[in-house]
Design a protein around this motif. Sequence first.
Motif, PDB file in Angstrom:
ATOM      1  N   ASP A  47       5.057 -52.568   2.053  1.00  0.00           N
ATOM      2  CA  ASP A  47       5.592 -51.480   1.220  1.00  0.00           C
ATOM      3  C   ASP A  47       6.516 -51.961   0.108  1.00  0.00           C
ATOM      4  OD1 ASP A  47       4.214 -49.532   2.717  1.00  0.00           O
ATOM      5  OD2 ASP A  47       5.842 -49.425   4.173  1.00  0.00           O
ATOM      6  N   LYS A  84       0.168 -53.500   1.492  1.00  0.00           N
ATOM      7  CA  LYS A  84      -0.383 -52.142   1.454  1.00  0.00           C
ATOM      8  C   LYS A  84      -1.412 -51.889   2.550  1.00  0.00           C
ATOM      9  CE  LYS A  84       0.276 -51.031  -3.437  1.00  0.00           C
ATOM     10  NZ  LYS A  84      -0.392 -50.551  -4.673  1.00  0.00           N
ATOM     11  N   ASN A  85      -1.504 -52.774   3.528  1.00  0.00           N
ATOM     12  CA  ASN A  85      -2.437 -52.599   4.640  1.00  0.00           C
ATOM     13  C   ASN A  85      -3.870 -52.365   4.185  1.00  0.00           C
ATOM     14  OD1 ASN A  85      -0.825 -53.012   6.935  1.00  0.00           O
ATOM     15  ND2 ASN A  85       0.037 -50.958   6.789  1.00  0.00           N
ATOM     16  N   GLU A 100      -4.988 -51.264   1.125  1.00  0.00           N
ATOM     17  CA  GLU A 100      -5.234 -50.119   0.259  1.00  0.00           C
ATOM     18  C   GLU A 100      -5.791 -50.489  -1.105  1.00  0.00           C
ATOM     19  OE1 GLU A 100      -2.608 -46.643  -1.972  1.00  0.00           O
ATOM     20  OE2 GLU A 100      -1.826 -47.568  -0.145  1.00  0.00           O
ATOM     21  N   SER A 101      -5.479 -51.684  -1.619  1.00  0.00           N
ATOM     22  CA  SER A 101      -5.807 -51.899  -3.029  1.00  0.00           C
ATOM     23  C   SER A 101      -6.232 -53.307  -3.418  1.00  0.00           C
ATOM     24  CB  SER A 101      -4.607 -51.501  -3.905  1.00  0.00           C
ATOM     25  OG  SER A 101      -3.481 -52.290  -3.601  1.00  0.00           O
ATOM     26  N   ASP A 106     -10.551 -53.977   0.270  1.00  0.00           N
ATOM     27  CA  ASP A 106     -10.707 -52.625  -0.270  1.00  0.00           C
ATOM     28  C   ASP A 106     -12.115 -52.463  -0.842  1.00  0.00           C
ATOM     29  OD1 ASP A 106      -9.770 -50.027  -0.785  1.00  0.00           O
ATOM     30  OD2 ASP A 106      -9.078 -50.558  -2.778  1.00  0.00           O
ATOM     31  N   ASN A 127     -11.595 -54.153   8.213  1.00  0.00           N
ATOM     32  CA  ASN A 127     -10.273 -54.671   8.565  1.00  0.00           C
ATOM     33  C   ASN A 127     -10.418 -56.007   9.293  1.00  0.00           C
ATOM     34  OD1 ASN A 127      -7.587 -55.031   9.093  1.00  0.00           O
ATOM     35  ND2 ASN A 127      -7.372 -53.269  10.449  1.00  0.00           N
ATOM     36  N   ASP A 150      -2.569 -49.157  10.389  1.00  0.00           N
ATOM     37  CA  ASP A 150      -2.697 -48.093   9.381  1.00  0.00           C
ATOM     38  C   ASP A 150      -3.600 -48.539   8.240  1.00  0.00           C
ATOM     39  OD1 ASP A 150      -0.859 -46.460  10.811  1.00  0.00           O
ATOM     40  OD2 ASP A 150       0.805 -47.548   9.900  1.00  0.00           O
ATOM     41  N   GLY A 190      -5.991 -49.152   5.264  1.00  0.00           N
ATOM     42  CA  GLY A 190      -6.262 -48.258   4.148  1.00  0.00           C
ATOM     43  C   GLY A 190      -7.419 -48.659   3.269  1.00  0.00           C
ATOM     44  N   GLY A 191      -8.226 -49.633   3.684  1.00  0.00           N
ATOM     45  CA  GLY A 191      -9.314 -50.095   2.830  1.00  0.00           C
ATOM     46  C   GLY A 191     -10.393 -49.054   2.622  1.00  0.00           C
ATOM     47  N   ASP A 192     -10.870 -48.912   1.367  1.00  0.00           N
ATOM     48  CA  ASP A 192     -11.900 -47.914   1.058  1.00  0.00           C
ATOM     49  C   ASP A 192     -13.306 -48.422   1.365  1.00  0.00           C
ATOM     50  OD1 ASP A 192     -10.059 -46.042   0.258  1.00  0.00           O
ATOM     51  OD2 ASP A 192     -10.201 -46.528  -1.865  1.00  0.00           O
TER      52      ASP A 192
END
Length: 391
Positions: free
Chosen positions: A104, A184-185, A187-188, A214, A239, A245, A247-249
């Motif tokens: 974060d 960001k676990n 996410e991006s 991601d 993952n 948590d 967050g990968g799309d």
Amino acid sequence: MLFPIVFIGFSAQVVFGATIYVSPTGLDTAAGTITAPLKSIQSAIDKAVAGDTIYLRAGTYSPTTNIQIKKSGTASALYTLSAYSTEKVIIDGEGLPYTPADLDASLPSASRGILHIQGASYWKLYGIELINGPYGIYAVDSSYNTYEKLVTRDNYETGFQLQGASAHNTVLYLDSYGNRDPRKNGESADGLGFKEGTGAGNLIKGARLWNNVDDGLDLWEFKTGIEIQDTISWGNGFNRWGFTDFGGDGNGFKLGGGDAADIGAANHIVNNSIAFLNAAKGFTDNSQTGNFVLTRNTAWNNGDSGFKMATAVSTLTSNIAALNTNSQVSLSGTQTQSGNSWNIGGTWNNATFKSVDSSSVTGARASSGKIVGSDFLLPVSGAALGATTYW
């Protein structure tokens, strides 16, 4: 309309500019010749003037501050930063700040990228591998650059990211894989991202984007059309790092996205590209507006839809969608469609293809940089349908 491909060769640089050599075993007090190379890539960049070529000798470079490129050449006097001959050059960013940034935490813009390219145009980067950095390459407000035969792998953010006012850039034969973002676990961190920017004439050709946390390719909030050719994206969005948590799309080709005020119509062109075994969609407009043209692409065995076009006014011609988990296509009804597998009908399964063996497209490239041609996902019928690796 197809954008022109801009290929920038070496010969003019050697003839009209000086040559500076760098080696992991060099000295920054040296002359920068082949027998007395510099040690620091940054020192060579600082010394070079427009038209010069910087050759990196074999080995691993381990900078402790990121390498900054902030000056421009001209159309007739390019800067070149290249591996020497066929030597293997690795720049390892593990010793840089923010490798990785805390969960974060923010990542200051100036610290992004092993190679941080800002306001710099008319460069050619060739044959370099960038690993373990806070982004591999991070380019902003930089135009008329060519990035050829690069590898960006195992970085702590996106492997290669371009943004801002950046036009007429060519990304040719990029391999970008294993990139992840612990802060960001998942996410991006994408394989290749053209994000939050504008600029006409950008081209991605012959890239391979795989096993990124991601998306393979992410065009998030890039407001101007980009041309994508002969690119393959697979295995993204899983993952593999045990993030909590997660967050990968996991889209193969995410062709836009963002808040409504930040999207802007983008007229992307996607030709002869393949998305397979991604966690989510093969090709998606991701709420991007614009007039997309998708011709002879293949989406196979992805975890969601093969093609999802919900907001872009798209023209889809001679594409294949097969064995995708949720649906082969999800269209808004504003698309123009002709000759696609779902228009033709019939059964589309593994037996439809000459080969479902991906080893040629995932293996070593040809010496030219091209993906090795094979019958992977070519229709048994011989129809000119879907992507081909014979190009």
